[in-house]
Enzyme design. Structure first.
Site, PDB file in Angstrom:
ATOM      1  N   LYS A  42      32.533   7.951  -9.031  1.00  0.00           N
ATOM      2  CA  LYS A  42      34.037   8.440  -9.139  1.00  0.00           C
ATOM      3  C   LYS A  42      34.655   7.586 -10.293  1.00  0.00           C
ATOM      4  CE  LYS A  42      34.035   9.830  -4.205  1.00  0.00           C
ATOM      5  NZ  LYS A  42      34.008  11.145  -4.793  1.00  0.00           N
ATOM      6  N   CYS A  43      34.102   7.472 -11.357  1.00  0.00           N
ATOM      7  CA  CYS A  43      34.377   6.605 -12.475  1.00  0.00           C
ATOM      8  C   CYS A  43      34.508   7.700 -13.578  1.00  0.00           C
ATOM      9  CB  CYS A  43      33.546   5.410 -12.621  1.00  0.00           C
ATOM     10  SG  CYS A  43      33.846   4.668 -14.278  1.00  0.00           S
ATOM     11  N   GLY A  44      35.612   7.166 -14.572  1.00  0.00           N
ATOM     12  CA  GLY A  44      35.737   7.888 -15.870  1.00  0.00           C
ATOM     13  C   GLY A  44      34.473   7.868 -16.486  1.00  0.00           C
TER      14      GLY A  44
END
Length: 157
Positions: free
Chosen positions: A34-36
């Site tokens: 759930k990271c850029g």
């Protein structure tokens, strides 16, 4: 001591001695779903597929230390990686990469990285390139796209 001295747990919960990867170039990466930077899974998988006939492995280590961007269980992480990015390179149990509870492998990686690259992992998708003998050759920032490493890896094969 080398990277091959360590034992880690697969995402399925089995112990693996990294000595099993002796003779292969390794790219070790701390990951998050759930990271850029999560779309880097696509580049990692493409790099893996491109070099799958070579003595090369990517080892993914999920980590929830940066903005709680890997909150899921091992099963959820594995499903996410497979369904969204077709990941079939080895994934391991969720670990800490910094602090007192950092996995011994990551304590070693951050200490052994050459030159001025020592110190804590700054974010998800920090990459370590390891030679066939298990020595840490280079540390790459989270922003380094996986496919940018192809020439470095090929030069070590």
């Amino acid at each position: 001591m080398t990277v091959h001295s360590f034992t880690v747990k697969t995402i399925e919960g089995n112990d693996v001695q990294l000595s099993e990867y002796e003779g292969k170039v390794l790219l070790i990466v701390n990951t998050a779903s759930k990271c850029g930077l999560t779309p880097q899974y696509e580049g990692l998988q493409e790099l893996y597929r491109t070099l799958e006939e070579q003595p090369f492995e990517i080892l993914g280590f999920p980590c929830n230390q940066f903005g709680s961007q890997e909150p899921g269980s091992e099963e959820e992480i594995q499903s996410f990686c497979s369904l969204n990015y077709g990941v079939d390179f080895p994934m391991f149990s969720k670990i800490d990469v910094n602090g007192d509870d950092a996995h011994p492998l990551y304590k070693y990686l951050t200490y052994e990285a050459p030159e001025v690259e020592h110190g804590d992992i700054p974010w998800n998708f920090t990459k370590f390139l390891v030679d066939k003998s298990g020595n840490v050759v280079k540390r790459y920032s989270p922003e380094t796209e996986p496919l940018e490493l192809k020439k470095h890896v090929e030069g070590m094969l």
